[in-house]
Design a protein around this motif. Structure first.
Motif, PDB file in Angstrom:
ATOM      1  N   GLN A  47      -5.683  -7.001   3.845  1.00 16.03           N
ATOM      2  CA  GLN A  47      -5.193  -5.969   4.770  1.00 16.03           C
ATOM      3  C   GLN A  47      -6.333  -5.085   5.263  1.00 16.03           C
ATOM      4  O   GLN A  47      -6.407  -4.736   6.436  1.00 16.03           O
ATOM      5  CB  GLN A  47      -4.138  -5.100   4.081  1.00 16.03           C
ATOM      6  CG  GLN A  47      -2.830  -5.838   3.878  1.00 16.03           C
ATOM      7  CD  GLN A  47      -1.733  -4.905   3.384  1.00 16.03           C
ATOM      8  OE1 GLN A  47      -1.688  -3.739   3.750  1.00 16.03           O
ATOM      9  NE2 GLN A  47      -0.858  -5.416   2.564  1.00 16.03           N
ATOM     10  N   ARG A  48      -7.253  -4.729   4.370  1.00 14.25           N
ATOM     11  CA  ARG A  48      -8.342  -3.838   4.784  1.00 14.25           C
ATOM     12  C   ARG A  48      -9.270  -4.555   5.757  1.00 14.25           C
ATOM     13  O   ARG A  48      -9.769  -3.962   6.702  1.00 14.25           O
ATOM     14  CB  ARG A  48      -9.109  -3.348   3.559  1.00 14.25           C
ATOM     15  CG  ARG A  48      -8.214  -2.556   2.611  1.00 14.25           C
ATOM     16  CD  ARG A  48      -8.739  -1.170   2.290  1.00 14.25           C
ATOM     17  NE  ARG A  48      -7.654  -0.358   1.725  1.00 14.25           N
ATOM     18  CZ  ARG A  48      -7.615   0.057   0.450  1.00 14.25           C
ATOM     19  NH1 ARG A  48      -8.617  -0.233  -0.373  1.00 14.25           N
ATOM     20  NH2 ARG A  48      -6.615   0.790   0.024  1.00 14.25           N
ATOM     21  N   ALA A  64      -5.582   1.159   8.373  1.00 16.18           N
ATOM     22  CA  ALA A  64      -5.036   0.430   7.230  1.00 16.18           C
ATOM     23  C   ALA A  64      -3.648   0.931   6.809  1.00 16.18           C
ATOM     24  O   ALA A  64      -2.785   0.118   6.471  1.00 16.18           O
ATOM     25  CB  ALA A  64      -6.018   0.481   6.063  1.00 16.18           C
ATOM     26  N   PRO A  65      -3.386   2.245   6.829  1.00 19.12           N
ATOM     27  CA  PRO A  65      -2.040   2.687   6.437  1.00 19.12           C
ATOM     28  C   PRO A  65      -0.965   2.121   7.363  1.00 19.12           C
ATOM     29  O   PRO A  65       0.152   1.832   6.939  1.00 19.12           O
ATOM     30  CB  PRO A  65      -2.102   4.211   6.567  1.00 19.12           C
ATOM     31  CG  PRO A  65      -3.538   4.547   6.474  1.00 19.12           C
ATOM     32  CD  PRO A  65      -4.274   3.388   7.075  1.00 19.12           C
ATOM     33  N   HIS A  66      -1.321   1.949   8.606  1.00 15.74           N
ATOM     34  CA  HIS A  66      -0.367   1.406   9.568  1.00 15.74           C
ATOM     35  C   HIS A  66      -0.039  -0.046   9.212  1.00 15.74           C
ATOM     36  O   HIS A  66       1.129  -0.450   9.196  1.00 15.74           O
ATOM     37  CB  HIS A  66      -0.980   1.502  10.965  1.00 15.74           C
ATOM     38  CG  HIS A  66      -0.054   1.095  12.055  1.00 15.74           C
ATOM     39  ND1 HIS A  66       0.755   1.990  12.707  1.00 15.74           N
ATOM     40  CD2 HIS A  66       0.214  -0.129  12.586  1.00 15.74           C
ATOM     41  CE1 HIS A  66       1.487   1.335  13.601  1.00 15.74           C
ATOM     42  NE2 HIS A  66       1.167   0.058  13.547  1.00 15.74           N
ATOM     43  N   TYR A  72      -0.305  -1.443   6.317  1.00 17.54           N
ATOM     44  CA  TYR A  72       0.460  -1.444   5.063  1.00 17.54           C
ATOM     45  C   TYR A  72       1.915  -1.081   5.341  1.00 17.54           C
ATOM     46  O   TYR A  72       2.839  -1.656   4.761  1.00 17.54           O
ATOM     47  CB  TYR A  72      -0.181  -0.450   4.094  1.00 17.54           C
ATOM     48  CG  TYR A  72       0.443  -0.440   2.718  1.00 17.54           C
ATOM     49  CD1 TYR A  72       0.300  -1.523   1.860  1.00 17.54           C
ATOM     50  CD2 TYR A  72       1.154   0.674   2.272  1.00 17.54           C
ATOM     51  CE1 TYR A  72       0.859  -1.513   0.592  1.00 17.54           C
ATOM     52  CE2 TYR A  72       1.715   0.694   0.999  1.00 17.54           C
ATOM     53  CZ  TYR A  72       1.572  -0.396   0.168  1.00 17.54           C
ATOM     54  OH  TYR A  72       2.113  -0.376  -1.085  1.00 17.54           O
ATOM     55  N   GLY A  73       2.111  -0.125   6.246  1.00 17.55           N
ATOM     56  CA  GLY A  73       3.467   0.280   6.619  1.00 17.55           C
ATOM     57  C   GLY A  73       4.248  -0.897   7.176  1.00 17.55           C
ATOM     58  O   GLY A  73       5.408  -1.123   6.810  1.00 17.55           O
ATOM     59  N   THR A 112      -0.319   6.247   2.054  1.00 19.24           N
ATOM     60  CA  THR A 112      -1.466   5.533   2.613  1.00 19.24           C
ATOM     61  C   THR A 112      -1.310   4.075   2.213  1.00 19.24           C
ATOM     62  O   THR A 112      -0.374   3.711   1.502  1.00 19.24           O
ATOM     63  CB  THR A 112      -2.754   6.055   1.988  1.00 19.24           C
ATOM     64  OG1 THR A 112      -2.606   5.942   0.574  1.00 19.24           O
ATOM     65  CG2 THR A 112      -2.989   7.497   2.345  1.00 19.24           C
ATOM     66  N   ASP A 113      -2.250   3.238   2.601  1.00 19.07           N
ATOM     67  CA  ASP A 113      -2.162   1.857   2.172  1.00 19.07           C
ATOM     68  C   ASP A 113      -2.388   1.789   0.667  1.00 19.07           C
ATOM     69  O   ASP A 113      -3.333   2.367   0.145  1.00 19.07           O
ATOM     70  CB  ASP A 113      -3.165   0.965   2.921  1.00 19.07           C
ATOM     71  CG  ASP A 113      -4.537   1.574   3.029  1.00 19.07           C
ATOM     72  OD1 ASP A 113      -4.629   2.753   3.418  1.00 19.07           O
ATOM     73  OD2 ASP A 113      -5.519   0.897   2.702  1.00 19.07           O
ATOM     74  N   ASP A 162      -1.019   3.311  -1.609  1.00 23.19           N
ATOM     75  CA  ASP A 162      -0.911   4.630  -2.249  1.00 23.19           C
ATOM     76  C   ASP A 162      -2.240   5.200  -2.740  1.00 23.19           C
ATOM     77  O   ASP A 162      -2.290   5.948  -3.718  1.00 23.19           O
ATOM     78  CB  ASP A 162       0.049   4.577  -3.461  1.00 23.19           C
ATOM     79  CG  ASP A 162       1.454   4.177  -3.056  1.00 23.19           C
ATOM     80  OD1 ASP A 162       1.776   4.348  -1.859  1.00 23.19           O
ATOM     81  OD2 ASP A 162       2.210   3.697  -3.916  1.00 23.19           O
ATOM     82  N   ARG A 163      -3.319   4.863  -2.048  1.00 21.94           N
ATOM     83  CA  ARG A 163      -4.607   5.413  -2.486  1.00 21.94           C
ATOM     84  C   ARG A 163      -4.686   6.881  -2.087  1.00 21.94           C
ATOM     85  O   ARG A 163      -3.981   7.339  -1.191  1.00 21.94           O
ATOM     86  CB  ARG A 163      -5.755   4.631  -1.846  1.00 21.94           C
ATOM     87  CG  ARG A 163      -5.707   4.689  -0.332  1.00 21.94           C
ATOM     88  CD  ARG A 163      -6.940   4.182   0.350  1.00 21.94           C
ATOM     89  NE  ARG A 163      -6.672   4.042   1.768  1.00 21.94           N
ATOM     90  CZ  ARG A 163      -6.629   5.052   2.619  1.00 21.94           C
ATOM     91  NH1 ARG A 163      -6.837   6.281   2.200  1.00 21.94           N
ATOM     92  NH2 ARG A 163      -6.353   4.851   3.897  1.00 21.94           N
TER      93      ARG A 163
END
Ligand code: SF4
Ligand code: SF4
Ligand code: SF4
Ligand code: FES
Ligand code: FES
Lengths: 171, 879
Positions: free
Chosen positions: A60-61, A71-73, A75-76, B180-181, B183-184
């Protein structure tokens, strides 16, 4: 019951094994293909999952960097669609119902058999990559209790001792 | 305009306003839980439902995203609506743990307030417990997702406004939460916007934990003392100590703050703050009384003046002095010291930019307001890495890009974050941005994309400009810079054709060559395309520190008195001499650069440094150190024992910005008032020190009853400030020029024309060559958003989130040198100076460039820099 609640909260475990960095190179063609447009995130993720079988953190990263999407997007999105998984999965996912009806009518025993014979507990994947076990709440089929889903198939009215026999049908 | 009635109140609003906005204008309060004026309406909480009657039909709809229309009758508070809202609140409470007694947000929680207002009874259904993640490991901010009501405001502000997208909804259905991705902990801008917008206690500031709750804090509003954007701050104090900083949504910055403004304040409580004056005795600095310190300084400066003449004294001020202090400092140096040897760091950095503007347009400052940028259709950034240098202005570009589809044209030697926005990125060697601007201009003129009316009617000098641009064809410039000419053409077309376009330059100590060719080119471009004198157009110059603009307005320069009057201008001088009761030398004094040269060759013997740290921040560290070593007497006025203060003969401790009054003038020409928190003052305000020093040097008449008295004197002699008074400044500030008592300020300059008649286009300098040396690297001293000059090193919180960092290098260069992230490199300058530090791969670094933040004194980056040089050639080795 406390034990059951704990099992129900257990998610499929995070991958412990890191994907070696040379294997991550397999993502390069995918990144190349979908670069520059946020709208193609889902196809890109699908192809990445087809390549690795799952979408762990490193994958993912790397996609985030390559596609220039936060990256949070990513993961979401990955956690939104049940199609995607962040952990390695067996070829077949067993969803064992631990809802109250099923639990009292034998799911508890079925679980013990799976733990003993297949060698996996809730949230784990067997060494041979055949099964992943998940515990679920009521599947809405209490009339058929105890209920177990394997992949898309629903099995009901199971006599615990027949559990292994059912699993035999999934190689 | 559309006219409608809300709860019986008739109101006329701008077309496109929502019903909610109309209600706010009518003074009617509609409850909301997922709306903020900075965000695009989201419509998830449905608390804002209202009954709308139009054309005989009544319907219920959310007010936050439905437009107000002519003739609507809106009811906001019928029993039916109240019941519906009460039920919605009950549903929220079903899974919201009622931890109010221990929650940080207690007493200032929007959910709690509404539950109270709507008299929500005992729930008639069972409560539900769900378990979500908590995060206590991030800097400054903590998360407890069990309290989240899923309004999405944190996720949206982080993406829409900050452009960071650090947060996302993860998981689905009732299991979803903000995280966050994987949970970091956060690794972001640490602006704290997410915490400040959260309506409940799910995201909050760690400082409040166990300290106090927001509602019980004693609030003071003041102005941020870091960068030049002038964000307004609300300092929250508990038991006389600041514990929380936020900003009001009614401020010009709409409640937005960056990490420095929101979390940088603990420097004021640093153990390293000086509280007593220091005097050098037997080689070491020892504490002394104020009387002795002032007396020593006065005697010593007096003696030097007597024996070697007034011009053997010199003084450096700072962009962190208030307008009032800068003004009085000016008076002190010119009339009491008797010299024009006065300058400040902005005198070589910010000034070279504004110097381009004044002769061409009339004023040496940004033409428009920061908040207009969001409506521009094209944004041209010239060496302006706003994400790092001026984070809140960066937000405006995110808004323009996302909401107005503005093209963002980045001309820079750093691959800045904004360069990934829709638009163009033109990479240039450090200091060559002007070449691109000139070739854009040439292409625009040749291609007929210019605004004839603006050229013919509003400006002069077009023929000379055109002739000077002869060699600047996109092809030529592209060849010189190694770029694609089409890129220049496309960027030029986008800017010229855009209905509104802004140009932004930023300035900091990292640029110390003459930037006036760049600012002149920018002004030419704006004039020729007609992008000036209108809303969402113009040229912006953002100085480095809080009072960058004010320091120039107040004449902290060798030859300009306050109000940009030259010391050579006899009439002006006479006026100041009468006002200041003393003589002003008629010839310009030494610039900062000359002062250090003078100290080296012995002509400057006494130096008074107020609020600056030349040893760590001025170009050519060796020269600065050498020069300071040769002085007979050095006085440093600072909050901390900086590298420069450490070499002083006397150190005078000053109070922190949060302890002071006075005004700062921001980069949008907004004059704003500082207000002291109740915290006791440590050190003394600079103004008081200047007055005691003047008295010590035999000029007790240099005395003011307070800051507002200084402001009235300023109003008398600085034309742009002539209508300014403290009452008028009020809470929101006042934008100069403000010419008389009636004048409420001038947000947009040159709307009705130019004070100098017609604007003057400036001829471009000959194209020159750009060195493209191989085998060596170029060092770019860069800015990081967590720091401000070398001053922020004293803030423990900022050092915690951003410790002395890394050199950033491109992936290609790292691979070529066989480097991995975290390896140590040695940087060797042409002058033989060398430093070692760790290197990291970074997308920001273009090939051949090494980016090193210049904030950290330990890196001694100014060992490599020199006055006037545009680029720094270095060798890099693996250490
Ligand atoms: S601190 Fe700022 S950048 Fe970080 S997550 Fe919160 S809003 Fe986003
Ligand atoms: S954390 Fe706060 S701001 Fe974010 S969605 Fe939850 S309640 Fe809203
Ligand atoms: S953007 Fe500048 S003025 Fe605003 S909070 Fe940050 S440092 Fe302060
Ligand atoms: S409890 Fe298993 S299906 Fe309902
Ligand atoms: S404020 Fe309108 S739906 Fe939430």
């Amino acid at each position: 019951m406390q034990e059951r609640d704990a099992l129900l909260k257990k998610k499929v475990q995070d991958s412990v094994e890191q994907i070696p960095s040379d294997q991550l190179l397999l993502l390069d063609p995918i990144i190349e293909k979908y670069q520059g447009s946020m709208s193609y995130l889902i196809p890109a993720l699908k192809e990445a999952q087809e390549t690795f079988g799952y979408l762990p953190m490193e994958v993912q990263r790397k996609l985030a960097k390559g596609l220039n999407i936060p990256a949070p997007h990513i993961y979401g999105v990955v956690t939104f669609y049940s199609f995607f998984t962040v952990t390695p999965r067996g070829r077949h996912t067993i969803r064992l119902c631990l809802g109250t009806a099923c639990y009292v009518k034998g799911a508890k025993d079925m679980l013990q058999i799976i733990v003993k014979e297949v060698g996996i507990n809730v949230g784990e994947t067997s060494k041979d990559g055949r099964f992943t076990l998940e515990a679920v709440r009521c599947l809405g089929a209490c009339g058929l209790a105890p209920v177990m889903m394997i992949g898309e198939d629903t099995h009901g009215n199971i006599i615990p001792s027949a559990t292994l026999g059912i699993l035999e049908g999934y190689q | 305009m559309v006219t409608l009635t809300i709860d019986g109140v008739k109101v006329a609003v701008k077309k496109g306003s929502s019903i909610l906005e109309a209600a706010q204008q009518a003074g009617v309060r509609i409850p909301t839980l997922c709306h903020d004026k900075r965000l695009i309406p989201y419509g998830s909480c449905r608390l804002c439902i209202v009954e709308v009657t139009a054309r005989g039909r009544t319907r219920t709809m959310p007010a936050c995203f439905n437009p107000a229309r002519d003739g609507m009758e809106v009811a906001t508070n019928t029993p039916k609506l109240r019941d519906a809202r009460r039920l919605q609140l009950m549903l929220l409470l079903r899974s919201h743990p009622l931890l109010c007694p221990s929650c940080d947000a207690g007493g200032d929680c929007q959910l709690q307030n509404l539950v109270f207002d709507y008299e929500v009874p005992e729930l008639s259904f069972g409560r539900q417990s769900r378990y979500f993640h908590t995060d206590n490991d991030s800097n400054f901010i903590r998360f407890n997702m069990n309290l989240c009501i899923r309004c999405g405001m944190c996720v949206r502000i982080c993406e829409e406004v900050q452009g960071q997208s650090e947060l996302s909804f993860v998981g689905r259905g009732i299991e979803s939460e903000v995280s966050t991705d994987f949970d970091r902990p956060l690794d972001c801008e640490f602006c704290g916007q997410c915490a400040s917008i959260c309506p409940v206690g799910a995201i909050s500031s760690k400082w409040l934990v166990g300290t106090g709750r927001r509602f019980e804090l004693q609030n003071t509003s003041t102005v941020c003392a870091f960068c030049s954007l002038g964000c307004s701050l609300t300092l929250g104090e508990k038991d006389g100590k600041t514990v929380y900083v936020t900003s009001s949504e009614d401020s010009a910055n709409e409640g937005n703050l960056c990490v420095k403004g929101r979390y940088g304040w603990p420097f004021a409580y640093s153990e390293s703050r000086l509280t007593k004056p220091l005097v050098r005795k037997n080689g070491s600095l020892v504490e002394t009384t104020w009387d002795e310190a002032i007396q020593t300084v006065a005697e010593k400066f007096g003696a030097i003046k007597k024996s070697s003449g007034p011009d053997s004294l010199a003084a450096l001020g700072s962009q962190r002095l208030t307008n009032e202090e800068a003004f009085v400092f000016n008076r002190l140096v010119r009339t009491v010291f008797g010299t024009n040897n006065l300058d400040h760091a902005g005198g070589y950095a910010y000034r070279s930019v504004t110097d381009g503007l004044a002769p061409m347009l009339g004023y040496a400052a940004s033409t428009n307001q920061i908040r207009e940028i969001r409506d521009a259709k094209a944004v041209l950034l010239l060496g302006a890495d706003l994400t790092e240098t001026h984070p809140i202005a960066k937000n405006e570009i995110n808004l323009a890009s996302a909401r107005k589809k503005a093209k963002v044209i980045v001309v820079d030697s750093i691959r800045t974050k904004l360069s990934y926005r829709e638009g163009f990125f033109l990479s240039v060697p450090p200091g060559s941005e002007d070449l691109i601007v000139n070739s854009m201009l040439k292409f625009i003129i040749d291609g007929g994309l210019l605004d004839r009316a603006s050229v013919d009617l509003r400006s002069e000098g077009f023929e000379e400009l055109l002739a000077s641009l002869k060699d600047y064809t996109p092809e030529n410039v592209a060849a010189v810079l190694g770029l694609d000419a089409n890129l220049i053409k496309a960027a030029a077309t986008a800017y010229a054709k855009a209905e509104t376009g802004v140009i932004i330059l930023s300035e900091g100590l990292n640029r110390y060559h003459d930037n006036s060719p760049l600012s002149k080119a920018a002004v030419n471009l704006a004039l020729v395309t007609g992008h000036i004198g209108k809303e969402s157009c113009g040229v912006y110059v953002f100085g480095e520190k809080a009072n960058a603009q004010g320091a120039l307005d107040m004449g902290l320069t060798p030859e300009l008195l306050p109000g940009y009057h030259s010391v050579r201008d006899e009439a002006a001088r006479t006026k100041f001499e009468a006002l200041w009761n003393g003589q002003i030398p008629a010839s310009p004094g030494m610039s900062a650069q000359d002062i250090f040269k003078g100290a080296e060759n012995g002509s400057v013997k006494g130096l008074y440094v107020v609020g600056e740290n030349p040893v760590d921040t001025y170009p050519n560290r060796q020269q600065v150190e050498n020069a300071l070593g040769k002085l007979d007497f050095l006085v440093v006025q600072d909050m901390f024992l900086s590298s420069t203060a450490n070499r002083a003969d006397v150190v005078l401790p000053v109070s922190a910005p949060y302890e002071k009054t006075g005004t700062f003038t921001s980069s949008e020409r907004r004059i704003q008032k500082l207000n002291p928190s109740s915290k006791p003052i440590q050190g003394k305000p600079d103004l008081e020190i200047f007055m005691s020093l003047a008295a010590g040097m035999g000029k007790p008449e240099l005395s003011y009853a307070g800051y507002s008295e200084v402001m009235s004197e300023i109003a008398g002699v600085v034309p742009m400030y002539s209508g300014v008074s403290y009452e008028k400044i009020g809470d929101k500030g006042l934008v100069w020029p403000c010419l008389d008592i009636e004048d409420s300020g001038t947000p947009i300059l040159y709307e009705g024309g130019f004070p100098i008649g017609k604007a003057r286009l400036a001829a471009a300098k000959p194209i020159g060559t750009v060195s493209r040396s191989s085998g060596s690297f170029k060092l770019i001293p860069c800015v990081l958003k967590f720091h401000s000059g070398s001053f922020s090193e004293w803030s423990p919180s900022l050092m915690e989130v951003c410790p002395p960092g890394f050199a950033e290098m491109s992936r290609v260069d790292m691979t070529d040198l066989g480097l991995n992230d975290g390896d140590t490199i040695k940087i060797i300058g042409n002058n033989g100076q060398a430093i070692s530090l760790k290197a990291n791969e970074s997308r920001r670094a273009l090939q051949g460039m090494v980016l090193v933040p210049y904030h950290f004194s330990k890196n001694k980056l100014n060992s490599f820099t020199d006055w006037g040089s545009t680029e720094i050639v270095i060798q890099v080795e693996k250490a």
